[in-house]
Motif scaffolding. Structure first.
Motif, PDB file in Angstrom:
ATOM      1  N   UNK A  76       0.804  -1.219   0.000  1.00 10.16           N
ATOM      2  CA  UNK A  76       0.000   0.000   0.000  1.00 10.16           C
ATOM      3  C   UNK A  76       0.842   1.276   0.000  1.00 10.16           C
ATOM      4  N   UNK A  77       0.586   2.093  -1.025  1.00 16.77           N
ATOM      5  CA  UNK A  77       1.171   3.439  -1.141  1.00 16.77           C
ATOM      6  C   UNK A  77       0.046   4.465  -1.040  1.00 16.77           C
ATOM      7  N   UNK A  78      -0.679   4.457   0.050  1.00 16.37           N
ATOM      8  CA  UNK A  78      -1.727   5.457   0.271  1.00 16.37           C
ATOM      9  C   UNK A  78      -1.540   6.004   1.677  1.00 16.37           C
ATOM     10  N   UNK A  79      -2.054   7.196   1.926  1.00 16.57           N
ATOM     11  CA  UNK A  79      -1.924   7.778   3.269  1.00 16.57           C
ATOM     12  C   UNK A  79      -2.632   6.896   4.295  1.00 16.57           C
ATOM     13  N   UNK A  80      -2.128   6.953   5.510  1.00 19.08           N
ATOM     14  CA  UNK A  80      -2.612   6.093   6.600  1.00 19.08           C
ATOM     15  C   UNK A  80      -4.128   6.071   6.754  1.00 19.08           C
TER      16      UNK A  80
ATOM     17  N   UNK B 175      -0.840  -7.890   4.257  1.00 18.49           N
ATOM     18  CA  UNK B 175      -1.083  -6.464   4.055  1.00 18.49           C
ATOM     19  C   UNK B 175       0.225  -5.771   4.406  1.00 18.49           C
ATOM     20  N   UNK B 176       0.807  -5.086   3.433  1.00 17.76           N
ATOM     21  CA  UNK B 176       2.112  -4.444   3.621  1.00 17.76           C
ATOM     22  C   UNK B 176       1.934  -2.949   3.447  1.00 17.76           C
ATOM     23  N   UNK B 177       2.098  -2.192   4.533  1.00 15.95           N
ATOM     24  CA  UNK B 177       2.012  -0.733   4.458  1.00 15.95           C
ATOM     25  C   UNK B 177       3.432  -0.197   4.335  1.00 15.95           C
TER      26      UNK B 177
ATOM     27  N   UNK C 287      -7.566   1.551   6.482  1.00 20.39           N
ATOM     28  CA  UNK C 287      -8.558   0.614   7.022  1.00 20.39           C
ATOM     29  C   UNK C 287      -9.473   0.029   5.940  1.00 20.39           C
ATOM     30  N   UNK C 288      -9.866   0.847   4.985  1.00 24.73           N
ATOM     31  CA  UNK C 288     -10.720   0.365   3.888  1.00 24.73           C
ATOM     32  C   UNK C 288      -9.954  -0.630   3.007  1.00 24.73           C
TER      33      UNK C 288
ATOM     34  N   UNK D 248      -3.122   1.416  13.085  1.00 29.14           N
ATOM     35  CA  UNK D 248      -3.462   0.299  13.973  1.00 29.14           C
ATOM     36  C   UNK D 248      -4.801  -0.339  13.590  1.00 29.14           C
ATOM     37  N   UNK D 249      -5.765   0.487  13.186  1.00 27.05           N
ATOM     38  CA  UNK D 249      -7.082  -0.038  12.807  1.00 27.05           C
ATOM     39  C   UNK D 249      -6.964  -0.965  11.593  1.00 27.05           C
TER      40      UNK D 249
END
Length: 143
Positions: A80-84, A102-104, A88-89, A111-112
């Motif tokens: 994921x390359x989107x703002x925090x 899920x890799x941020x 959650x979505x 945390x959510x």
């Protein structure tokens, strides 16, 4: 309980087994970090699948999908390359499609999103760059 990333050994195992990596927020602009990292992963033998609702056609020779749910094949890692606040979505969608991880990316912590993904059976990695981990732990896969 406070979130903790998996061990380096576990991350290495995840990368070794990874087939399809959906890259959420992949830019079609070559000077953007997401594009450079996707290109590096691709050149290292990973199959990347771009996810970006505002880009149509292809990025790096791969068909772009508007959302994770639109991808017609199994996904191992959702990178994921989107703002925090958007994560959650994305985590919910990752669970719905049966992704494994899920890799941020580095700098992204939620945390959510982590909680949603873990409850859905996914391994979660936050605030780490997949390209850096791949370089450190795997090196060249093919070539």
């Amino acid at each position: 309980m406070a979130f903790e990333n998996p061990s380096r050994e576990k991350i290495k195992e995840i990368l070794e087994k990874a087939g399809n990596i959906a890259i959420v927020g992949l830019s079609d602009k070559p000077d953007r970090t997401s594009h450079m990292i996707a290109e590096a992963l691709q050149s290292n033998g990973y199959r990347i699948i771009p996810v970006n609702p505002v880009v149509s056609g292809e990025i790096l020779g791969e068909k772009v999908y508007p959302s994770l749910k639109d991808i017609p094949e199994p996904i191992d890692i959702v990178d994921v390359f989107r703002r925090s606040e958007y994560t959650p979505e994305i985590a919910k969608e990752a669970v719905e499609i049966g992704a494994n991880v899920l890799w941020l990316q580095q700098g992204i912590i939620n945390e959510e999103a982590a909680d949603t993904a873990v409850k859905g059976g996914l391994t979660v990695i936050m605030d780490r760059c997949i390209k850096v981990e791949d370089s450190l732990l795997i090196g060249k896969r093919h070539g």
